[in-house]
Write an enzyme that holds these catalytic residues in place. Structure first.
Site, PDB file in Angstrom:
ATOM      1  N   HIS A 166      -2.792  -4.782 -22.389  1.00 54.82           N
ATOM      2  CA  HIS A 166      -2.093  -3.697 -22.394  1.00 54.82           C
ATOM      3  C   HIS A 166      -0.783  -3.467 -23.345  1.00 54.82           C
ATOM      4  O   HIS A 166       0.318  -3.950 -23.001  1.00 54.82           O
ATOM      5  CB  HIS A 166      -1.304  -3.354 -20.832  1.00 54.82           C
ATOM      6  N   HIS A 220      -2.743   2.303 -23.363  1.00 53.47           N
ATOM      7  CA  HIS A 220      -2.351   1.718 -21.984  1.00 53.47           C
ATOM      8  C   HIS A 220      -3.093   0.408 -21.875  1.00 53.47           C
ATOM      9  O   HIS A 220      -2.208  -0.580 -21.657  1.00 53.47           O
ATOM     10  CB  HIS A 220      -2.572   2.590 -21.032  1.00 53.47           C
ATOM     11  N   GLU A 250       7.661  -1.685   6.664  1.00 58.98           N
ATOM     12  CA  GLU A 250       7.049  -2.993   6.955  1.00 58.98           C
ATOM     13  C   GLU A 250       6.617  -3.548   5.205  1.00 58.98           C
ATOM     14  O   GLU A 250       6.863  -4.554   5.198  1.00 58.98           O
ATOM     15  CB  GLU A 250       5.918  -3.070   7.733  1.00 58.98           C
ATOM     16  N   HIS A 306      -2.660   0.362  18.236  1.00 61.07           N
ATOM     17  CA  HIS A 306      -1.721  -0.541  18.470  1.00 61.07           C
ATOM     18  C   HIS A 306      -2.007  -2.120  18.838  1.00 61.07           C
ATOM     19  O   HIS A 306      -1.402  -3.272  18.647  1.00 61.07           O
ATOM     20  CB  HIS A 306      -0.389  -0.377  19.205  1.00 61.07           C
TER      21      HIS A 306
END
Length: 668
Positions: A38, A269, A416, A478
């Site tokens: 890149h 890129h 999280e 859950h």
């Protein structure tokens, strides 16, 4: 100035434009030789990087790990040639020109993305977008926390990060910038490579986000500059250093800057420019040198920068030598926990064997943490808004707050993914042992950063509670089913699922001793009886599995279980003995990974030759490794349901009766 710089002779004044063009040339040459990489980002951000390194950053290539160095994180890790070019130009001893010529080749230090541990001065592994900026937040937080404990004489540095559009579009960045802004991490400065290009083309294809406004809303100091105007960039850095907030410097740049035909295009890129465009670029930027050739005067100018960092490092070492905090500081940075921690855990185990304490392993973890945190100040805890469910805080732990970093507990919020990345940054920075909690099912959200914990070999401890259908009424969303298999499939990650309070303390000890490996403690919501029959000095969990119940006569079947299901295995073994006269051994296997590392004779002695049955309230995937082709599995075959835990265990047939029935089929 290092010895390499001393051998060079400056022949003319070198401009920052010339210094930046050296980065551009090395980037395009390395990518071209590798036929992979890149070049666009390094060429576009060369001016910003030159200003940062030539005027501001304090690093010393001759001592790349000195504790008070500035941290540099290339969050846009695909542009790795920016970092490798900088390291060569600055004179890192492990980054000669030959390493740039071996870019992306097997065994080189110049991997496709910066890899922690592969080369000196790489502070963290980057490439998965958003991870770098989020890890940098943890580094900046660790700097403030360490300064609060040891003073500005010993801890006073910045964390700089270069991020691209991909870093800012990934969801983790929202979690990270929000946390950094809330905590007022003023030593964090992020440069956004605002080139308006992503892989598919203009960023306008997919986003209309006003990124500066977003950062301002999160409590950041924000500036927008022309990324190719070096004086403006320098002024922005000076202002950022004076702010009492984390800083974003939005740098409007041209991707592939200098390439006359491809500059500003997504074509620069992720692909080589090609011989013709490289030749045209050389002419366009006035770089009349062969591939991988940097003139002495330019190289000398870069190597002189190292002298500034070396002087700063030596001055710091003098302050350290004179500091009354020296021993405490060096101990913290080394990360060696005092013997008192492990003595406290030994006493804890002896006490609770005597009491036969029956608690959920999440509660056992809290109790063990009280002993750990009482014996050391190096542990830093936290939770993703589940503190009193994960039970990760103990008495006397003050919270980290905006502008107040003397505490030991971090409220990460409902983040999280950001929590896991920040813990990586804290561990990488040094000075603390981070642990953080959430529910096991939310390992899905933390997964990207957890994988990097393992890849980088960092002692990060994940406390994951509510580990099975045993959590009950919250239901299948859950109740983790596949998560143990996912985590166990991750190399260099210890997954601990303790069966009782004694194993929980043992697993905490093992996690703390594992300085080159992260750990996951998988803990129950429901109460579990203490199963260990007596106290001993040996940590029986340290070998991954052990015989918890051995029948008096030759075993006819071996029951292998983890966590809450070890209790079920014990009950099944007793049923088999009393009702059917079948001798069943019970093996508790709190950590597959540690058991796998034992020699074949030990594993054979534990598992035996009799038919085997595995019991775990999770998916079967992976268990055939231990039960073989003729073994049986008692566990989950699908998702859970919403009901009280005892009802769920009966509904899904994870019971002593089901285990005994499976054993009868194998033995009769």
């Amino acid at each position: 100035m290092n010895s390499q710089a001393a051998a060079l002779k400056p022949v003319a004044a070198v401009s920052e434009r010339d210094m930046a063009n050296a980065i551009r040339a090395l980037a395009m040459d390395s990518v071209q030789k590798a036929n992979s990489g890149h070049p666009g980002m390094p060429m576009g951000m060369a001016d910003v990087a030159t200003v940062l390194f030539s005027r501001f950053i304090n690093i010393d290539p001759s001592a790349p790990n000195w504790p008070d160095r500035d941290r540099f994180v290339l969050s846009a890790g695909h542009g790795s040639m920016l970092q490798y070019a900088l390291h060569y130009l600055l004179g890192f001893e492990d980054m000669p020109i030959e390493e740039l010529q071996r870019f992306r080749q097997l065994g080189s230090r110049t991997a496709g993305h910066p890899e922690y541990g592969h080369a000196l001065g790489i502070e963290t592994t980057t490439g998965p977008l958003g991870q770098g900026i989020s890890t940098a937040v943890g580094m900046a937080l660790a700097e403030r926390m360490l300064a609060a404990r040891h003073g500005a004489d010993l801890v006073d540095h910045f964390t700089y990060a270069i991020a691209g559009d991909g870093c800012l579009q990934e969801g983790i960045s929202h979690e990270a910038i929000d946390l950094a802004g809330h905590l007022k991490l003023s030593r964090l400065i992020v440069f956004w490579d605002d080139n308006a290009i992503s892989i598919d083309g203009p960023t306008s294809l997919s986003t209309s986000m006003d990124q500066p406004a977003r950062f301002k809303a999160a409590g950041w100091h924000v500036q927008s500059v022309n990324g190719h105007d070096t004086e403006t960039v320098a002024a922005a850095i000076e202002a950022a250093q004076q702010s009492d907030q984390p800083s974003l410097i939005a740098c409007r740049t041209v991707i592939g800057k200098g390439a006359p035909n491809l500059g500003g295009s997504e074509k620069t890129h992720g692909a080589p420019l090609g011989d013709a465009e490289i030749a045209a670029t050389r002419e366009n930027i006035g770089w009349a040198f062969a591939p991988f050739e940097v003139p002495d005067d330019t190289l000398f100018a870069w190597r002189e920068i190292a002298g500034r960092g070396q002087a700063a490092r030596r001055a710091w070492e003098q302050r350290l030598a004179a500091s009354p905090r020296r021993q405490a500081f060096e101990g913290a940075v080394a990360g060696a926990l005092p013997d008192a921690v492990f003595e406290a855990l030994g006493a804890f185990r002896k006490e609770h064997v005597g009491k036969a304490t029956k608690v959920a392993t999440r509660k056992a973890s809290e109790m063990a943490l009280a002993a750990i945190n009482g014996a050391t100040e190096l542990t830093v805890g936290g939770s993703a808004d589940l503190t009193h469910s994960n039970l990760t805080i103990t008495k006397g732990m003050n919270r980290i707050a905006p502008g107040d970093y003397a505490g030991r507990y971090i409220h990460y919020g409902i983040r999280e993914h950001g929590m896991a990345a920040a813990m990586n940054g804290i561990a990488l920075h040094g000075g603390f042992v981070p642990y953080g909690g959430t529910f096991l099912c939310f390992a899905d959200y933390a997964r990207g950063a957890m994988r990097l914990s393992a890849l980088m070999g960092q002692r990060v401890i994940y406390v994951m509670t509510h580990d099975s259908i045993g959590l009950g009424e919250d239901g299948p969303t859950h109740q983790p089913v596949e998560h143990l298999a996912m985590l166990r499939a991750t190399p260099n990650l210890n997954v601990f699922r303790p069966a009782d309070i004694i194993e929980t303390a043992e697993c905490w000890e093992l996690a703390l001793r594992s300085q080159k490996r992260p750990s996951v403690l998988v803990l129950s919501r429901q109460n579990l009886p203490m199963l260990r029959q007596g106290h001993g000095d040996e940590n029986r969990s340290s070998r991954g599995a052990y015989i918890l119940r051995e029948p008096a006569r030759h075993r006819a079947v071996t029951l292998i279980a983890t966590g809450s299901e070890v209790e079920i295995a014990i009950a099944a073994a007793e049923r088999l003995e009393t009702e059917h006269g079948i001798a069943a051994a019970v093996v508790s296997m709190p950590c597959w990974e540690l058991f796998e590392e034992q020699d074949a004779d030990f594993r054979k002695a534990v598992l035996g030759l009799a038919p085997r049955i595995a019991i775990e309230a999770a998916a079967r995937l992976g268990w055939d490794r231990w039960i073989g082709d003729t073994g049986a599995f008692v566990g989950m075959a699908g998702f859970g349901a919403s009901a009280p835990a005892p009802d769920l265990y009966r509904h899904f047939d994870i019971t002593p009766e089901a285990v005994a029935a499976a054993a009868l089929k194998l033995t009769i």
